[in-house]
Design a protein around this motif. Sequence first.
Motif, PDB file in Angstrom:
ATOM      1  N   GLU A   1     -10.652   1.888  -7.937  1.00 49.96           N
ATOM      2  CA  GLU A   1     -11.206   0.156  -9.049  1.00 49.96           C
ATOM      3  C   GLU A   1     -10.283   0.432 -10.466  1.00 49.96           C
ATOM      4  O   GLU A   1      -9.482   1.332 -11.229  1.00 49.96           O
ATOM      5  CB  GLU A   1     -12.650   0.773  -9.722  1.00 49.96           C
ATOM      6  N   GLY A   2      -9.674  -0.589 -10.906  1.00 50.14           N
ATOM      7  CA  GLY A   2      -8.761  -0.683 -11.760  1.00 50.14           C
ATOM      8  C   GLY A   2      -7.730   0.311 -11.354  1.00 50.14           C
ATOM      9  O   GLY A   2      -6.020  -0.182 -12.863  1.00 50.14           O
ATOM     10  N   ARG A   3      -6.723   0.232 -10.808  1.00 49.54           N
ATOM     11  CA  ARG A   3      -5.610   1.330 -10.790  1.00 49.54           C
ATOM     12  C   ARG A   3      -4.095   0.270 -10.243  1.00 49.54           C
ATOM     13  O   ARG A   3      -4.737  -0.747  -9.994  1.00 49.54           O
ATOM     14  CB  ARG A   3      -5.202   1.769  -9.200  1.00 49.54           C
ATOM     15  N   ARG A   4      -2.640   0.835 -10.338  1.00 46.25           N
ATOM     16  CA  ARG A   4      -1.542   0.468  -9.638  1.00 46.25           C
ATOM     17  C   ARG A   4      -1.408   0.297  -8.620  1.00 46.25           C
ATOM     18  O   ARG A   4      -1.086   2.101  -8.863  1.00 46.25           O
ATOM     19  CB  ARG A   4      -0.841   0.753 -11.380  1.00 46.25           C
ATOM     20  N   PHE A   5      -0.989   0.346  -7.858  1.00 44.37           N
ATOM     21  CA  PHE A   5      -0.828   0.559  -6.049  1.00 44.37           C
ATOM     22  C   PHE A   5       0.416  -0.544  -5.735  1.00 44.37           C
ATOM     23  O   PHE A   5       0.737  -1.224  -6.453  1.00 44.37           O
ATOM     24  CB  PHE A   5      -2.120  -0.523  -5.699  1.00 44.37           C
ATOM     25  N   LEU A   6       0.635   0.964  -5.393  1.00 44.47           N
ATOM     26  CA  LEU A   6       2.612   0.765  -4.737  1.00 44.47           C
ATOM     27  C   LEU A   6       2.483   0.511  -3.275  1.00 44.47           C
ATOM     28  O   LEU A   6       1.643   1.844  -2.773  1.00 44.47           O
ATOM     29  CB  LEU A   6       3.653   1.478  -5.288  1.00 44.47           C
ATOM     30  N   ASP A   7       2.800  -0.786  -2.461  1.00 41.27           N
ATOM     31  CA  ASP A   7       3.008  -0.664  -1.701  1.00 41.27           C
ATOM     32  C   ASP A   7       4.527  -0.443  -0.650  1.00 41.27           C
ATOM     33  O   ASP A   7       4.986  -1.905  -1.065  1.00 41.27           O
ATOM     34  CB  ASP A   7       2.601  -2.190  -1.344  1.00 41.27           C
ATOM     35  N   LEU A   8       4.989   0.683  -0.542  1.00 41.59           N
ATOM     36  CA  LEU A   8       6.523   0.624  -0.581  1.00 41.59           C
ATOM     37  C   LEU A   8       6.806   0.729   1.232  1.00 41.59           C
ATOM     38  O   LEU A   8       5.789   0.889   2.136  1.00 41.59           O
ATOM     39  CB  LEU A   8       6.904   2.234  -0.763  1.00 41.59           C
ATOM     40  N   PHE A   9       7.370  -0.049   1.693  1.00 43.08           N
ATOM     41  CA  PHE A   9       7.871  -0.087   2.889  1.00 43.08           C
ATOM     42  C   PHE A   9       6.758  -1.428   3.500  1.00 43.08           C
ATOM     43  O   PHE A   9       6.409  -0.704   4.259  1.00 43.08           O
ATOM     44  CB  PHE A   9       7.786   1.298   3.492  1.00 43.08           C
ATOM     45  N   ALA A  10       6.189  -2.227   2.942  1.00 45.48           N
ATOM     46  CA  ALA A  10       4.837  -2.697   2.513  1.00 45.48           C
ATOM     47  C   ALA A  10       4.837  -3.327   4.383  1.00 45.48           C
ATOM     48  O   ALA A  10       3.779  -3.426   4.679  1.00 45.48           O
ATOM     49  CB  ALA A  10       4.606  -4.141   1.652  1.00 45.48           C
ATOM     50  N   GLY A  11       5.905  -3.842   5.005  1.00 45.71           N
ATOM     51  CA  GLY A  11       4.991  -5.168   6.060  1.00 45.71           C
ATOM     52  C   GLY A  11       5.017  -6.015   5.661  1.00 45.71           C
ATOM     53  O   GLY A  11       5.268  -7.305   5.283  1.00 45.71           O
ATOM     54  N   SER A  12       3.550  -6.453   5.649  1.00 50.65           N
ATOM     55  CA  SER A  12       2.781  -7.704   6.561  1.00 50.65           C
ATOM     56  C   SER A  12       2.015  -7.279   4.412  1.00 50.65           C
ATOM     57  O   SER A  12       1.255  -8.552   4.295  1.00 50.65           O
ATOM     58  CB  SER A  12       2.230  -7.479   7.158  1.00 50.65           C
ATOM     59  N   GLY A  13       2.172  -6.098   4.180  1.00 49.51           N
ATOM     60  CA  GLY A  13       1.245  -6.361   2.763  1.00 49.51           C
ATOM     61  C   GLY A  13      -0.260  -5.606   3.577  1.00 49.51           C
ATOM     62  O   GLY A  13      -1.080  -5.664   1.796  1.00 49.51           O
ATOM     63  N   GLN A  14      -0.564  -5.235   3.944  1.00 51.25           N
ATOM     64  CA  GLN A  14      -2.081  -5.400   4.506  1.00 51.25           C
ATOM     65  C   GLN A  14      -2.622  -4.114   3.684  1.00 51.25           C
ATOM     66  O   GLN A  14      -4.013  -4.240   3.451  1.00 51.25           O
ATOM     67  CB  GLN A  14      -2.168  -4.930   6.034  1.00 51.25           C
ATOM     68  N   MET A  15      -1.657  -3.075   3.082  1.00 54.45           N
ATOM     69  CA  MET A  15      -2.782  -2.081   2.538  1.00 54.45           C
ATOM     70  C   MET A  15      -2.656  -2.441   1.170  1.00 54.45           C
ATOM     71  O   MET A  15      -3.525  -1.870   0.094  1.00 54.45           O
ATOM     72  CB  MET A  15      -1.987  -0.495   2.687  1.00 54.45           C
ATOM     73  N   GLY A  16      -1.654  -2.868   0.277  1.00 52.64           N
ATOM     74  CA  GLY A  16      -2.126  -3.654  -0.709  1.00 52.64           C
ATOM     75  C   GLY A  16      -3.102  -4.548  -0.932  1.00 52.64           C
ATOM     76  O   GLY A  16      -3.522  -3.992  -1.886  1.00 52.64           O
ATOM     77  N   LEU A  17      -3.377  -5.904   0.136  1.00 53.33           N
ATOM     78  CA  LEU A  17      -4.096  -6.430  -0.224  1.00 53.33           C
ATOM     79  C   LEU A  17      -5.201  -5.418   0.076  1.00 53.33           C
ATOM     80  O   LEU A  17      -6.423  -5.988  -0.781  1.00 53.33           O
ATOM     81  CB  LEU A  17      -3.774  -6.993   0.594  1.00 53.33           C
ATOM     82  N   GLU A  18      -5.833  -5.083   0.760  1.00 51.72           N
ATOM     83  CA  GLU A  18      -7.072  -3.768   0.815  1.00 51.72           C
ATOM     84  C   GLU A  18      -6.689  -3.524  -0.156  1.00 51.72           C
ATOM     85  O   GLU A  18      -8.224  -3.957  -0.835  1.00 51.72           O
ATOM     86  CB  GLU A  18      -6.326  -2.690   1.953  1.00 51.72           C
ATOM     87  N   ALA A  19      -5.926  -3.017  -1.395  1.00 52.36           N
ATOM     88  CA  ALA A  19      -6.594  -2.010  -2.623  1.00 52.36           C
ATOM     89  C   ALA A  19      -6.262  -2.894  -3.421  1.00 52.36           C
ATOM     90  O   ALA A  19      -7.481  -2.598  -4.269  1.00 52.36           O
ATOM     91  CB  ALA A  19      -5.431  -1.700  -2.401  1.00 52.36           C
ATOM     92  N   LEU A  20      -6.091  -4.699  -3.441  1.00 49.18           N
ATOM     93  CA  LEU A  20      -7.086  -5.621  -4.142  1.00 49.18           C
ATOM     94  C   LEU A  20      -7.551  -6.179  -3.857  1.00 49.18           C
ATOM     95  O   LEU A  20      -8.733  -6.070  -4.708  1.00 49.18           O
ATOM     96  CB  LEU A  20      -5.545  -6.950  -4.305  1.00 49.18           C
ATOM     97  N   SER A  21      -8.204  -5.804  -2.769  1.00 49.39           N
ATOM     98  CA  SER A  21      -9.819  -6.274  -2.628  1.00 49.39           C
ATOM     99  C   SER A  21     -10.558  -5.925  -2.927  1.00 49.39           C
ATOM    100  O   SER A  21     -11.787  -5.800  -3.638  1.00 49.39           O
ATOM    101  CB  SER A  21      -9.519  -6.506  -0.892  1.00 49.39           C
ATOM    102  N   ARG A  22      -9.812  -4.105  -2.967  1.00 49.43           N
ATOM    103  CA  ARG A  22     -10.761  -3.103  -3.383  1.00 49.43           C
ATOM    104  C   ARG A  22     -11.400  -2.975  -4.253  1.00 49.43           C
ATOM    105  O   ARG A  22     -11.874  -1.992  -4.968  1.00 49.43           O
ATOM    106  CB  ARG A  22     -11.113  -1.673  -2.793  1.00 49.43           C
ATOM    107  N   GLY A  23     -10.535  -3.577  -5.627  1.00 50.17           N
ATOM    108  CA  GLY A  23     -11.121  -3.640  -7.430  1.00 50.17           C
ATOM    109  C   GLY A  23      -9.620  -2.891  -7.592  1.00 50.17           C
ATOM    110  O   GLY A  23      -9.824  -2.514  -8.841  1.00 50.17           O
ATOM    111  N   ALA A  24      -8.353  -2.892  -7.285  1.00 53.36           N
ATOM    112  CA  ALA A  24      -7.156  -2.187  -7.723  1.00 53.36           C
ATOM    113  C   ALA A  24      -6.704  -3.517  -8.437  1.00 53.36           C
ATOM    114  O   ALA A  24      -7.139  -4.483  -8.422  1.00 53.36           O
ATOM    115  CB  ALA A  24      -6.308  -1.998  -6.898  1.00 53.36           C
ATOM    116  N   GLU A  25      -6.044  -2.840 -10.121  1.00 54.32           N
ATOM    117  CA  GLU A  25      -5.936  -3.649 -10.447  1.00 54.32           C
ATOM    118  C   GLU A  25      -4.480  -4.460 -10.927  1.00 54.32           C
ATOM    119  O   GLU A  25      -4.265  -5.354 -10.774  1.00 54.32           O
ATOM    120  CB  GLU A  25      -5.376  -3.677 -12.713  1.00 54.32           C
ATOM    121  N   SER A  26      -4.011  -3.856  -9.741  1.00 55.90           N
ATOM    122  CA  SER A  26      -2.410  -4.615  -9.322  1.00 55.90           C
ATOM    123  C   SER A  26      -1.487  -4.260  -8.361  1.00 55.90           C
ATOM    124  O   SER A  26      -2.415  -2.911  -8.307  1.00 55.90           O
ATOM    125  CB  SER A  26      -1.350  -4.840 -10.612  1.00 55.90           C
ATOM    126  N   ALA A  27      -1.342  -4.559  -7.544  1.00 50.57           N
ATOM    127  CA  ALA A  27      -0.324  -3.999  -6.424  1.00 50.57           C
ATOM    128  C   ALA A  27       1.368  -4.638  -6.243  1.00 50.57           C
ATOM    129  O   ALA A  27       1.837  -5.468  -6.707  1.00 50.57           O
ATOM    130  CB  ALA A  27      -0.944  -4.525  -5.272  1.00 50.57           C
TER     131      ALA A  27
END
Length: 182
Positions: free
Chosen positions: A41-67
């Motif tokens: 919640e409210g965190r800044r997420f880095l999806d390095l080697f993002a591929g499709s971006g699914q990990m960063g998108l999951e983080a955003l869906s669960r309340g991350a501030e940004s990715a």
Amino acid sequence: MRIISGSAKGRRLTPLPGLDVRPTTDKVKEGIFSAIQFDIEGRRFLDLFAGSGQMGLEALSRGAESAIFVDNSAESVKVVTSNVAACKFEASSKIVRSDALSFLNLTKEKFDIAFLDPPYAAGLLDKALILATQKMSDFGIIICEHPAEVELPEAVGGFTVYKKYRYGKINITTYKKEAEDE
């Protein structure tokens, strides 16, 4: 591929085409996010080697501030852009086409959670891990997905192994900042 939980739960994601890609399975993704569920919640997420971006998108869906999504492949950037738009996360997302190591060397950003999942045969994980430690907040978490036979160091750049998980041929190694002596 889909978003498992949160505001975009159930949203189907466009995968990368081809046999050279290895998306994180739902089982592994659920395990990772269960382990950090109270740290998102409210965190800044880095999806390095993002591929499709699914990990960063999951983080955003669960309340991350940004990715920030970083990938060197034009096809990956195109797919991430499409998936970000499908989930309506444009305002909280930044997509960067760059070599991961160059990005880490040049960025001034600080991250609270970093997910590192480079192509296994590329030999980039150790270098990316060292550089990522320099870009983390004081309470940062680094999550590495790697083959089970690859051993990562117990400590690197002021971070130590917090937890390890095994999912068949895949290992997840999680690092947190070492506690400072008082």
